[in-house]
Design a protein around this motif. Structure first.
Motif, PDB file in Angstrom:
ATOM      1  N   TRP A 321     -69.583 -67.224   0.565  1.00  0.00           N
ATOM      2  CA  TRP A 321     -69.254 -65.820   0.328  1.00  0.00           C
ATOM      3  C   TRP A 321     -69.145 -65.623  -1.175  1.00  0.00           C
ATOM      4  N   VAL A 322     -69.907 -64.689  -1.701  1.00  0.00           N
ATOM      5  CA  VAL A 322     -69.847 -64.368  -3.126  1.00  0.00           C
ATOM      6  C   VAL A 322     -69.030 -63.091  -3.279  1.00  0.00           C
ATOM      7  N   PRO A 323     -67.812 -63.169  -3.834  1.00  0.00           N
ATOM      8  CA  PRO A 323     -66.994 -61.962  -3.981  1.00  0.00           C
ATOM      9  C   PRO A 323     -67.719 -60.871  -4.754  1.00  0.00           C
ATOM     10  N   GLY A 324     -67.395 -59.631  -4.422  1.00  0.00           N
ATOM     11  CA  GLY A 324     -68.011 -58.502  -5.111  1.00  0.00           C
ATOM     12  C   GLY A 324     -67.387 -58.210  -6.459  1.00  0.00           C
ATOM     13  N   SER A 325     -66.367 -58.960  -6.808  1.00  0.00           N
ATOM     14  CA  SER A 325     -65.756 -58.880  -8.137  1.00  0.00           C
ATOM     15  C   SER A 325     -65.359 -60.305  -8.489  1.00  0.00           C
ATOM     16  N   LEU A 326     -66.062 -60.890  -9.412  1.00  0.00           N
ATOM     17  CA  LEU A 326     -65.941 -62.325  -9.660  1.00  0.00           C
ATOM     18  C   LEU A 326     -64.908 -62.635 -10.733  1.00  0.00           C
ATOM     19  N   MET A 327     -63.924 -63.442 -10.339  1.00  0.00           N
ATOM     20  CA  MET A 327     -62.955 -63.929 -11.320  1.00  0.00           C
ATOM     21  C   MET A 327     -63.690 -64.717 -12.401  1.00  0.00           C
ATOM     22  N   SER A 328     -63.236 -64.569 -13.645  1.00  0.00           N
ATOM     23  CA  SER A 328     -63.838 -65.251 -14.796  1.00  0.00           C
ATOM     24  C   SER A 328     -65.304 -64.870 -14.991  1.00  0.00           C
ATOM     25  N   PHE A 329     -65.649 -63.634 -14.655  1.00  0.00           N
ATOM     26  CA  PHE A 329     -67.038 -63.192 -14.721  1.00  0.00           C
ATOM     27  C   PHE A 329     -67.622 -63.426 -16.114  1.00  0.00           C
ATOM     28  N   ARG A 330     -68.794 -64.043 -16.146  1.00  0.00           N
ATOM     29  CA  ARG A 330     -69.601 -64.429 -17.313  1.00  0.00           C
ATOM     30  C   ARG A 330     -69.224 -65.794 -17.880  1.00  0.00           C
ATOM     31  N   ASP A 331     -67.979 -66.238 -17.702  1.00  0.00           N
ATOM     32  CA  ASP A 331     -67.581 -67.560 -18.181  1.00  0.00           C
ATOM     33  C   ASP A 331     -68.018 -68.561 -17.114  1.00  0.00           C
ATOM     34  N   ASP A 332     -69.252 -69.058 -17.234  1.00  0.00           N
ATOM     35  CA  ASP A 332     -69.926 -69.661 -16.081  1.00  0.00           C
ATOM     36  C   ASP A 332     -69.206 -70.854 -15.467  1.00  0.00           C
ATOM     37  N   GLY A 333     -68.569 -71.705 -16.281  1.00  0.00           N
ATOM     38  CA  GLY A 333     -67.872 -72.855 -15.708  1.00  0.00           C
ATOM     39  C   GLY A 333     -66.723 -72.438 -14.802  1.00  0.00           C
ATOM     40  N   PRO A 334     -65.723 -71.742 -15.337  1.00  0.00           N
ATOM     41  CA  PRO A 334     -64.638 -71.261 -14.470  1.00  0.00           C
ATOM     42  C   PRO A 334     -65.117 -70.332 -13.361  1.00  0.00           C
ATOM     43  N   MET A 335     -66.138 -69.512 -13.610  1.00  0.00           N
ATOM     44  CA  MET A 335     -66.632 -68.597 -12.583  1.00  0.00           C
ATOM     45  C   MET A 335     -67.140 -69.380 -11.372  1.00  0.00           C
ATOM     46  N   VAL A 336     -67.862 -70.461 -11.621  1.00  0.00           N
ATOM     47  CA  VAL A 336     -68.364 -71.286 -10.523  1.00  0.00           C
ATOM     48  C   VAL A 336     -67.215 -71.990  -9.814  1.00  0.00           C
ATOM     49  N   GLU A 337     -66.227 -72.453 -10.572  1.00  0.00           N
ATOM     50  CA  GLU A 337     -65.072 -73.095  -9.951  1.00  0.00           C
ATOM     51  C   GLU A 337     -64.312 -72.107  -9.062  1.00  0.00           C
ATOM     52  N   CYS A 338     -64.246 -70.853  -9.482  1.00  0.00           N
ATOM     53  CA  CYS A 338     -63.605 -69.830  -8.646  1.00  0.00           C
ATOM     54  C   CYS A 338     -64.396 -69.606  -7.360  1.00  0.00           C
ATOM     55  N   LEU A 339     -65.722 -69.606  -7.473  1.00  0.00           N
ATOM     56  CA  LEU A 339     -66.555 -69.453  -6.284  1.00  0.00           C
ATOM     57  C   LEU A 339     -66.295 -70.593  -5.305  1.00  0.00           C
ATOM     58  N   PHE A 340     -66.185 -71.799  -5.815  1.00  0.00           N
ATOM     59  CA  PHE A 340     -65.901 -72.948  -4.958  1.00  0.00           C
ATOM     60  C   PHE A 340     -64.531 -72.801  -4.297  1.00  0.00           C
ATOM     61  N   LEU A 341     -63.541 -72.283  -5.039  1.00  0.00           N
ATOM     62  CA  LEU A 341     -62.204 -72.153  -4.470  1.00  0.00           C
ATOM     63  C   LEU A 341     -62.195 -71.199  -3.288  1.00  0.00           C
ATOM     64  N   VAL A 342     -62.793 -70.013  -3.433  1.00  0.00           N
ATOM     65  CA  VAL A 342     -62.721 -69.022  -2.363  1.00  0.00           C
ATOM     66  C   VAL A 342     -63.539 -69.447  -1.153  1.00  0.00           C
ATOM     67  N   ASN A 343     -64.392 -70.448  -1.333  1.00  0.00           N
ATOM     68  CA  ASN A 343     -65.171 -70.965  -0.207  1.00  0.00           C
ATOM     69  C   ASN A 343     -64.671 -72.319   0.273  1.00  0.00           C
ATOM     70  N   ASP A 344     -63.479 -72.693  -0.173  1.00  0.00           N
ATOM     71  CA  ASP A 344     -62.833 -73.943   0.261  1.00  0.00           C
ATOM     72  C   ASP A 344     -63.704 -75.161  -0.008  1.00  0.00           C
ATOM     73  N   LEU A 345     -64.398 -75.163  -1.137  1.00  0.00           N
ATOM     74  CA  LEU A 345     -65.238 -76.294  -1.510  1.00  0.00           C
ATOM     75  C   LEU A 345     -64.494 -77.195  -2.472  1.00  0.00           C
ATOM     76  N   PRO A 346     -64.767 -78.481  -2.442  1.00  0.00           N
ATOM     77  CA  PRO A 346     -64.087 -79.407  -3.358  1.00  0.00           C
ATOM     78  C   PRO A 346     -64.388 -79.056  -4.810  1.00  0.00           C
ATOM     79  N   GLY A 347     -63.363 -79.181  -5.649  1.00  0.00           N
ATOM     80  CA  GLY A 347     -63.532 -78.874  -7.065  1.00  0.00           C
ATOM     81  C   GLY A 347     -63.197 -77.444  -7.424  1.00  0.00           C
ATOM     82  N   GLY A 348     -62.863 -76.615  -6.421  1.00  0.00           N
ATOM     83  CA  GLY A 348     -62.560 -75.218  -6.702  1.00  0.00           C
ATOM     84  C   GLY A 348     -61.265 -75.049  -7.480  1.00  0.00           C
ATOM     85  N   GLU A 349     -61.247 -74.115  -8.408  1.00  0.00           N
ATOM     86  CA  GLU A 349     -60.060 -73.787  -9.207  1.00  0.00           C
ATOM     87  C   GLU A 349     -59.926 -72.270  -9.268  1.00  0.00           C
ATOM     88  N   GLY A 350     -58.675 -71.802  -9.448  1.00  0.00           N
ATOM     89  CA  GLY A 350     -58.421 -70.372  -9.383  1.00  0.00           C
ATOM     90  C   GLY A 350     -58.621 -69.612 -10.673  1.00  0.00           C
TER      91      GLY A 350
END
Length: 756
Positions: A321-350
């Protein structure tokens, strides 16, 4: 000079120095900004150049936010970078449609402030270097959303409270102008579930407020994913409260978001509050599989996603699930980690508390989403060559400025009780509000809590149009916050009254006081908004309701907020209550008025020639009630027990002991006025009030505490009557209840005698 006077003088010097160094604060600030302004009421859509310009500004704002947090990291500090970056795309569009008169905005999730300041800098309201160097390090740019040129008047701090405040702002704008008034309220996906927010959504529907909420549904809260903390879908709950839901896939598509804004504005004009909700993207037959590969390609960060997936053993084909408002938008490292978090994937950070500690500013800004395209640079270049837009931001009037003044003729027409009558002071305040409503119906607003019959606001409400009087039932907290919002809907003279019982203000509605006091004026000073908090049924003077209806701490509440108030009123009878209402209406600023419930005698002049107060008298903080020749001691009566003080003075005179009586009608007293009041009484003073005055464990509180401090400085004997142990009390009339607490004529006379 005593110690507290010295401390106040020192603080005043430091305040003056701090204010003198402010860059963007003052009575009036003129800004020369980019001429990117879109009329939502007439534009059919955004042009390609407008989209390019908006996205270019978003990138500039995001780069400024990164630089600012890198600067903070150098001194070991951090901030909410993730939410700040996420706010920028939608806020940039909001800034383009805002005109600060007809259309305005506020921000509920105010920890996103670095994005707010970055967006203001991108438009030119403030310098980007100021955001970089001064954010969280001075007066201008604090760590939560605060009022600056181009910004929102409503300073945020606590999640949820801005929902009803924004509703009040929208209701006030609609009442003052009927040509497309609209408020946009940016909010997060955490604060919506708070009680004040839910009550605010309900208030938006009940009042048919012209407002659009924009929910930044990023799926992340402070402690983890939103789903792990509050697994609720906001839509059916908010929709059930009467707010129309407008679903769009994402807030990151400016053109599509503008279409939602257009629909939101249209619904708002019909009286239908609405909420734009970004659903995000999931795999669906209509648009195929949404997986990690899809995400990387859509946002141009495939390499970063592949690195993250490989490091944690996750397939790039993993549906997400890709949120319609992305935390850390444009800051690609944290943005990807946020995506992993909301999808319960290992390595996810808020990254709710995002930061730049131990990170390279240059490397972050070299990321693919921080680069502008040729079209974006060209669009911005054209904007900067065009004639700039001039925006003047003006401070709210200073406390005490002229407001809704009644003429002598209007005051004389008031039907007030005379001497010999015993009536509730509510009768006087009722007459006062009705007189103001009759004289200024276009500028008076009342927010009620199903208590008009008891607080006596009904007569005034009956004289007001429906869009100037709002009923919030038992939602006292939201009612206060709506009144706060009404206060920022216009800089014109206006009276905004919210009324309920003192006990509810002390507890349930207290948030309305607290939000009200951290609202900064453009001058840089935190001043209470132009709201009157009408506390009815104060003290133990509440009939036979026992503790359920008591506001025993009402005086301490008033003293707590006194630095932010214009005045705090404690009328002693119905006629002084009328004068208090007339006075508070006549002056802009924050006011608290405490009105006793039960019947009190109308105070009489010492010579028996008539009432102590006439309706055309000016309000005064202290009134001499009884004078006795040769008196070297006095009783200072605060509020309802004043008549007992007069009776006690008469008893003492018959016993050969002279004592004066002064009625204190409210606070603050003028500088050194209390010292001057005490000076003629070397024999000492007695205070009496209907409220909690403390215990040996707490020390002296209430009005008694104020006088005790001054009396100690002057070396005067002092005695206090009030409530010291509120844990046990009868369920009787007010006189019997006062007697239980020792608040009697005999008790006062005995206290005066003890002074010697």
């Amino acid at each position: 000079m005593n110690s507290i006077q010295a401390a106040v003088a020192g603080q005043a010097r430091r305040n003056s120095k701090l204010l003198s160094g402010a860059r963007y604060l003052g009575a009036s600030v003129s800004s020369t900004v980019l001429p990117l302004q879109v009329d939502v009421s007439s534009a059919s859509g955004l042009t390609g150049q407008q989209v390019d310009a908006l996205e270019g500004l978003q990138i500039e704002a995001a780069r400024t936010a990164i630089r600012s947090l890198a600067s903070l990291a150098a001194i070991g500090e951090l901030d909410h970078l993730g939410g700040g970056l996420e706010l920028i795309p939608a806020l940039t569009l909001t800034l383009a449609v805002t005109d600060y008169e007809r259309v305005d905005y506020t921000i509920e999730h105010a920890h996103t402030s670095v994005g707010y300041y970055g967006a203001l800098a991108a438009f030119g309201f403030i310098d980007d270097d100021a955001v970089v160097d001064d954010f969280r390090r001075g007066l201008d740019l604090p760590g939560h959303v605060s009022w600056l040129p181009g910004g929102t008047q409503l300073n945020g701090g606590r999640l949820g409270v801005m929902i009803p405040a924004a509703v009040g702002q929208a209701l006030g704008k609609r009442a003052r102008r009927d040509d497309g008034a609209w408020v946009i309220a940016h909010c997060g996906d955490a604060g919506w579930v708070s009680g004040q927010a839910l009550n605010g959504f309900n208030g938006a529907d009940v009042g048919r407020a012209p407002i659009t909420f924009v929910m930044h549904r990023n799926g992340i809260q402070l402690s983890g994913s939103t789903r792990s903390i509050m697994d609720k879908d906001p839509r059916p709950i908010i929709e059930a409260l009467g707010v129309r839901i407008l679903e769009i896939p994402t807030l990151h598509d400016s053109a599509a978001l503008f279409e939602a804004y257009r629909e939101g504005w249209r619904l708002a004009q019909e009286g239908t509050p609405n909420l734009i909700y970004p659903t995000g993207y999931r795999s669906h037959e209509a648009h195929g599989v949404v997986d990690l590969r899809w995400f990387g390609e859509r946002y141009g960060v495939t390499e970063r996603v592949e690195e993250m997936a490989a490091a944690h053993g996750v397939s790039m084909d993993r549906p997400v699930w890709v949120p319609g408002s992305l935390m850390s938008f444009r800051d690609d490292g944290p943005m990807v980690e946020c995506l992993f978090l909301v999808n319960d994937l290992p390595g996810g950070e808020g990254h709710h508390d995002g930061h730049m500690k131990d990170r390279s500013e240059a490397e972050v800004l070299a990321g693919p989403m921080f680069q502008t395209t040729g079209a974006q640079r060209a669009a911005l270049g054209r904007l900067r060559k065009a004639a700039p837009r001039e925006v003047v931001t003006r401070a709210r009037p200073a406390p005490g400025s002229p407001n809704l003044v009644l003429t002598e003729e209007q005051r004389s027409a008031a039907d007030l009780p005379g001497t010999g009558e015993k009536v509730s002071p509510r009768n006087g305040s009722e007459a006062g509000y009705a007189a103001v409503a009759a004289a200024h119906p276009e500028a008076m607003f009342v927010v009620s809590c199903d208590l008009d019959a008891s607080t006596k606001l009904g007569k005034a409400r009956a004289l007001l149009a429906a869009d100037h009087a709002f009923e919030m039932s038992i939602e006292e907290q939201a009612a206060c916050l709506i009144a706060d919002g009404l206060a920022v809907s216009s800089r014109e003279p206006q009276l905004n009254v919210v009324s309920t019982f003192a006990a509810f203000f002390e507890g349930i509605a207290r948030e309305g006081f607290d939000m009200w006091r951290y609202q900064r004026n453009l001058t840089g000073v935190n001043e209470g908004l132009n709201v009157t908090f009408h506390l009815s049924h104060v003290g133990a003077c509440t009939g036979r309701d026992h503790f359920s209806g008591w506001g025993l701490d009402w005086i301490n509440v008033g003293l707590t907020y006194l630095p932010y108030l214009h005045r705090f009123y404690a009328p002693a009878d119905a006629r002084s209550a009328f004068l208090a209402v007339v006075d508070l209406a006549a002056h802009y600023g924050g006011h608290v008025i405490g009105i006793p419930r039960d019947n009190l005698p109308v105070l009489e002049k010492q010579d028996g020639s008539g009432p102590l107060w006439e309706p055309t008298d000016p309000w005064e903080p202290v009134t001499a009630y009884r004078r006795t020749e040769g008196a070297d001691r006095a009783i200072l009566a605060f509020g309802a027990p004043a008549f007992l003080a007069g009776e006690a003075a008469g008893t003492l005179a018959r016993q050969g002991l002279a004592a004066d009586v002064h009625v204190v009608n409210g606070l603050p007293l003028a500088e050194r006025e209390l010292e001057k009041l005490l000076a003629p009484y070397p024999g000492g003073v007695v205070t009496v009030e209907d409220g909690f005055i403390g215990t040996p464990q707490t020390g002296v509180r209430g009005f008694a505490g104020l006088v005790a401090s001054k009396a100690a400085e002057a070396g005067l004997p002092v005695e206090h009557l009030g409530i010291t142990d509120p844990t046990t009390a009868p369920s009787d009339g007010h006189l019997e209840t006062w007697r239980h607490f020792g608040i009697t004529r005999r008790g006062l006379a005995a206290a005066v005698r003890r002074l010697s």
